[in-house]
Scaffold this motif. Structure first.
Motif, mmCIF file in Angstrom:
data_model
loop_
_atom_site.group_PDB
_atom_site.id
_atom_site.type_symbol
_atom_site.label_atom_id
_atom_site.label_comp_id
_atom_site.label_asym_id
_atom_site.label_seq_id
_atom_site.Cartn_x
_atom_site.Cartn_y
_atom_site.Cartn_z
ATOM 1 N N THR A 6 11.539 15.862 72.925
ATOM 2 C CA THR A 6 11.494 17.298 72.619
ATOM 3 C C THR A 6 12.742 17.727 71.865
ATOM 4 O OG1 THR A 6 10.193 17.710 74.620
ATOM 5 C CG2 THR A 6 11.291 19.605 73.622
ATOM 6 N N LYS A 7 13.913 17.290 72.335
ATOM 7 C CA LYS A 7 15.160 17.634 71.642
ATOM 8 C C LYS A 7 15.165 17.043 70.231
ATOM 9 C CE LYS A 7 17.878 16.046 74.884
ATOM 10 N NZ LYS A 7 19.118 15.696 75.624
ATOM 11 N N GLY A 8 14.670 15.819 70.102
ATOM 12 C CA GLY A 8 14.585 15.223 68.774
ATOM 13 C C GLY A 8 13.643 15.987 67.870
ATOM 14 N N SER A 9 12.532 16.476 68.439
ATOM 15 C CA SER A 9 11.574 17.258 67.661
ATOM 16 C C SER A 9 12.195 18.567 67.182
ATOM 17 C CB SER A 9 10.324 17.540 68.499
ATOM 18 O OG SER A 9 9.393 18.306 67.777
ATOM 19 N N LEU A 10 12.945 19.232 68.044
ATOM 20 C CA LEU A 10 13.618 20.471 67.635
ATOM 21 C C LEU A 10 14.643 20.202 66.534
ATOM 22 C CD1 LEU A 10 14.108 22.240 71.075
ATOM 23 C CD2 LEU A 10 12.649 23.010 69.194
ATOM 24 N N ARG A 11 15.372 19.095 66.668
ATOM 25 C CA ARG A 11 16.324 18.726 65.594
ATOM 26 C C ARG A 11 15.568 18.474 64.296
ATOM 27 N NH1 ARG A 11 18.869 15.711 69.752
ATOM 28 N NH2 ARG A 11 17.817 13.810 69.056
ATOM 29 N N ASN A 12 14.440 17.754 64.400
ATOM 30 C CA ASN A 12 13.632 17.495 63.202
ATOM 31 C C ASN A 12 13.267 18.793 62.498
ATOM 32 O OD1 ASN A 12 13.600 14.712 63.511
ATOM 33 N ND2 ASN A 12 11.631 14.686 64.578
ATOM 34 N N LYS A 13 12.761 19.742 63.278
ATOM 35 C CA LYS A 13 12.221 20.958 62.684
ATOM 36 C C LYS A 13 13.314 21.919 62.215
ATOM 37 C CE LYS A 13 7.871 20.983 65.314
ATOM 38 N NZ LYS A 13 8.053 19.797 66.164
ATOM 39 N N LEU A 14 14.335 22.127 63.051
ATOM 40 C CA LEU A 14 15.307 23.184 62.770
ATOM 41 C C LEU A 14 16.500 22.714 61.946
ATOM 42 C CD1 LEU A 14 15.358 25.026 66.224
ATOM 43 C CD2 LEU A 14 13.924 25.463 64.223
ATOM 44 N N LEU A 15 16.937 21.486 62.144
ATOM 45 C CA LEU A 15 18.136 21.008 61.451
ATOM 46 C C LEU A 15 17.829 20.175 60.211
ATOM 47 C CD1 LEU A 15 20.419 20.033 64.492
ATOM 48 C CD2 LEU A 15 20.222 22.227 63.290
ATOM 49 N N ILE A 16 16.638 19.598 60.142
ATOM 50 C CA ILE A 16 16.288 18.747 58.991
ATOM 51 C C ILE A 16 15.230 19.421 58.128
ATOM 52 C CG2 ILE A 16 15.373 16.516 58.254
ATOM 53 C CD1 ILE A 16 16.449 15.322 60.866
ATOM 54 N N LEU A 17 14.064 19.689 58.715
ATOM 55 C CA LEU A 17 12.931 20.144 57.917
ATOM 56 C C LEU A 17 13.059 21.588 57.462
ATOM 57 C CD1 LEU A 17 10.110 18.450 59.996
ATOM 58 C CD2 LEU A 17 10.967 17.735 57.765
ATOM 59 N N ALA B 227 9.005 7.658 68.598
ATOM 60 C CA ALA B 227 8.298 8.923 68.800
ATOM 61 C C ALA B 227 8.888 10.021 67.926
ATOM 62 C CB ALA B 227 8.365 9.330 70.269
ATOM 63 N N ILE B 228 10.214 10.043 67.810
ATOM 64 C CA ILE B 228 10.869 11.078 67.006
ATOM 65 C C ILE B 228 10.586 10.867 65.522
ATOM 66 C CG2 ILE B 228 13.121 12.007 66.303
ATOM 67 C CD1 ILE B 228 14.084 11.486 69.168
ATOM 68 N N ARG B 229 10.500 9.616 65.089
ATOM 69 C CA ARG B 229 10.141 9.345 63.680
ATOM 70 C C ARG B 229 8.729 9.829 63.387
ATOM 71 N NH1 ARG B 229 12.607 4.352 64.501
ATOM 72 N NH2 ARG B 229 10.564 3.353 64.752
ATOM 73 N N THR B 230 7.792 9.515 64.294
ATOM 74 C CA THR B 230 6.422 9.976 64.102
ATOM 75 C C THR B 230 6.355 11.497 64.134
ATOM 76 O OG1 THR B 230 5.542 7.958 65.114
ATOM 77 C CG2 THR B 230 4.073 9.862 65.021
ATOM 78 N N LEU C 147 4.736 14.397 61.419
ATOM 79 C CA LEU C 147 3.803 15.439 61.830
ATOM 80 C C LEU C 147 4.435 16.819 61.717
ATOM 81 C CD1 LEU C 147 2.275 13.634 64.932
ATOM 82 C CD2 LEU C 147 1.129 14.075 62.766
ATOM 83 N N SER C 148 5.726 16.910 62.069
ATOM 84 C CA SER C 148 6.424 18.194 61.959
ATOM 85 C C SER C 148 6.557 18.622 60.504
ATOM 86 C CB SER C 148 7.814 18.104 62.602
ATOM 87 O OG SER C 148 7.724 17.908 63.998
ATOM 88 N N ALA C 149 6.756 17.659 59.614
ATOM 89 C CA ALA C 149 6.846 17.986 58.188
ATOM 90 C C ALA C 149 5.548 18.595 57.692
ATOM 91 C CB ALA C 149 7.191 16.730 57.382
ATOM 92 N N GLU C 150 4.426 18.043 58.162
ATOM 93 C CA GLU C 150 3.129 18.601 57.778
ATOM 94 C C GLU C 150 2.972 20.013 58.342
ATOM 95 O OE1 GLU C 150 -0.864 18.425 56.106
ATOM 96 O OE2 GLU C 150 1.119 17.626 55.685
ATOM 97 N N ILE C 151 3.360 20.202 59.607
ATOM 98 C CA ILE C 151 3.284 21.528 60.221
ATOM 99 C C ILE C 151 4.132 22.527 59.452
ATOM 100 C CG2 ILE C 151 3.968 22.859 62.264
ATOM 101 C CD1 ILE C 151 3.184 20.335 63.917
ATOM 102 N N MET C 152 5.374 22.138 59.128
ATOM 103 C CA MET C 152 6.275 23.054 58.429
ATOM 104 C C MET C 152 5.792 23.333 57.012
ATOM 105 S SD MET C 152 8.550 23.825 60.697
ATOM 106 C CE MET C 152 10.202 24.269 60.161
ATOM 107 N N ALA C 153 5.179 22.326 56.375
ATOM 108 C CA ALA C 153 4.649 22.546 55.028
ATOM 109 C C ALA C 153 3.486 23.539 55.059
ATOM 110 C CB ALA C 153 4.192 21.211 54.424
ATOM 111 N N ILE C 154 2.610 23.400 56.070
ATOM 112 C CA ILE C 154 1.514 24.356 56.227
ATOM 113 C C ILE C 154 2.069 25.751 56.475
ATOM 114 C CG2 ILE C 154 -0.422 25.020 57.713
ATOM 115 C CD1 ILE C 154 -0.888 21.996 58.172
#
Length: 314
Positions: free
Chosen positions: A68-79, A144-147, A151-158
């Protein structure tokens, strides 16, 4: 003094109305983006339990929290920063980047299919001896964080496509809210799924016969549910990856493959009456999965060949 105070209050009123309008824009953007991204959210929730369910119960929630923490980093700090920068300066690059992510998902899904068909394993599993359980857990979390990143990139792009006409700050706020809410929903659901057997055991030990009956049903059902989710997770990688490729090709002017998949969907919808919507979606998902498995298998074979050549060279 009174005139100045009235003017100040008037300015504050104008600012407040502007802020309220901005919040309305953000809320509308979040609602539109969330509804459009629902399919990818379901895929994300289906994929993730496969990274957790082989571990002992005491490690399940800590692992989910790490993901979950990795997912938040993916979305908020990277994507989020990348999405805002690309939308401002390189909007044409978003589609090719997403297509690369789609190819990665297709590759991961194809690897899992190859394993299930008796091919070489893609990394360690708990079905085989694990020399370093901490390192194995770290590898699983990283995977899991890579996957999730794809998926998060697709969500953020949408989400970005739904708020593209908003101001920069409204876009940023909407993407951030979407990222946090979707992460909470996905990983809250994952935590509930993987702990359902513990809930069943707890209920089975209650004095109430009704609670015991529910608990026993959960205990019997959860292994089948988790096995089903593992299969759905693999299919999700393939149909999301293939769908990203089809959509990307269409965006780049190569629409024939996507048109074939949509024609299949419309044909099924027209032929199946009341069930047309659901069966049409399934047909498009299967067509996307077919694209994903073909491309993913080609990539997997190339990767394995390169690894074999390198191993021979050493």
């Amino acid at each position: 003094m009174a005139t100045g105070l009235v003017a100040l209050l008037d300015d504050v009123s104008v600012i407040a109305r502007a802020a309220a309008a901005s919040l309305d824009d953000v809320g509308a953007g979040v609602a539109k983006a969330g509804s459009k991204a629902a399919g990818v959210v379901i895929d994300d929730a289906a994929v993730t339990p496969g990274y957790v369910t082989e571990f002992t119960p005491d490690r399940e929630l800590p692992i989910i929290w790490q993901i979950t923490k990795g997912s938040l980093r993916n979305k908020l700090l990277i994507l989020l920063p990348i999405a805002l920068l690309l939308s401002a300066f390189l909007p044409w690059a978003i589609t090719p980047i997403l297509m690369l992510g789609g190819l990665y998902l297709a590759f991961e899904g194809a690897e899992k299919v190859i394993e299930k068909l008796g091919g070489a394993q893609h990394g360690e599993t708990l079905e085989t001896p694990v020399e370093d359980i901490a390192a194995f857990e770290k590898t699983r979390v990283s995977g899991a964080i890579r996957t999730d990143l794809i998926l998060s990139a697709e969500i953020m792009a949408i989400a970005l496509s739904e708020v593209a006409d908003s101001s920069f700050l409204s876009r940023a706020a909407a993407l951030a809210v979407v990222g946090v809410l979707i992460t909470a929903v996905v990983y809250g659901a994952v935590a509930l799924i993987v702990k359902m057997d513990d809930i069943g055991l707890h209920l089975a030990q209650k004095e109430s016969r009704a609670a015991q009956s529910v608990g026993r049903v959960l205990l019997r059902a959860m292994p089948k549910v988790l096995a089903l989710l593992s299969t759905v997770g693999t299919l999700a990688m393939l149909w999301v990856g293939g769908g990203i490729i089809l959509h990307g090709l269409e965006e780049l002017g190569l629409g024939y493959p996507a048109h074939l998949a949509h024609d299949l969907q419309h044909t099924v919808e027209a032929a199946t009456g009341a069930l047309g919507g659901a069966l049409g979606w399934v047909s498009y998902a299967l067509a996307s999965a077919l694209v994903g498995i073909v491309l993913g298998t080609v990539i997997a074979l190339v990767v394995h060949l390169i690894a074999k050549v390198r191993g021979t060279a050493h």
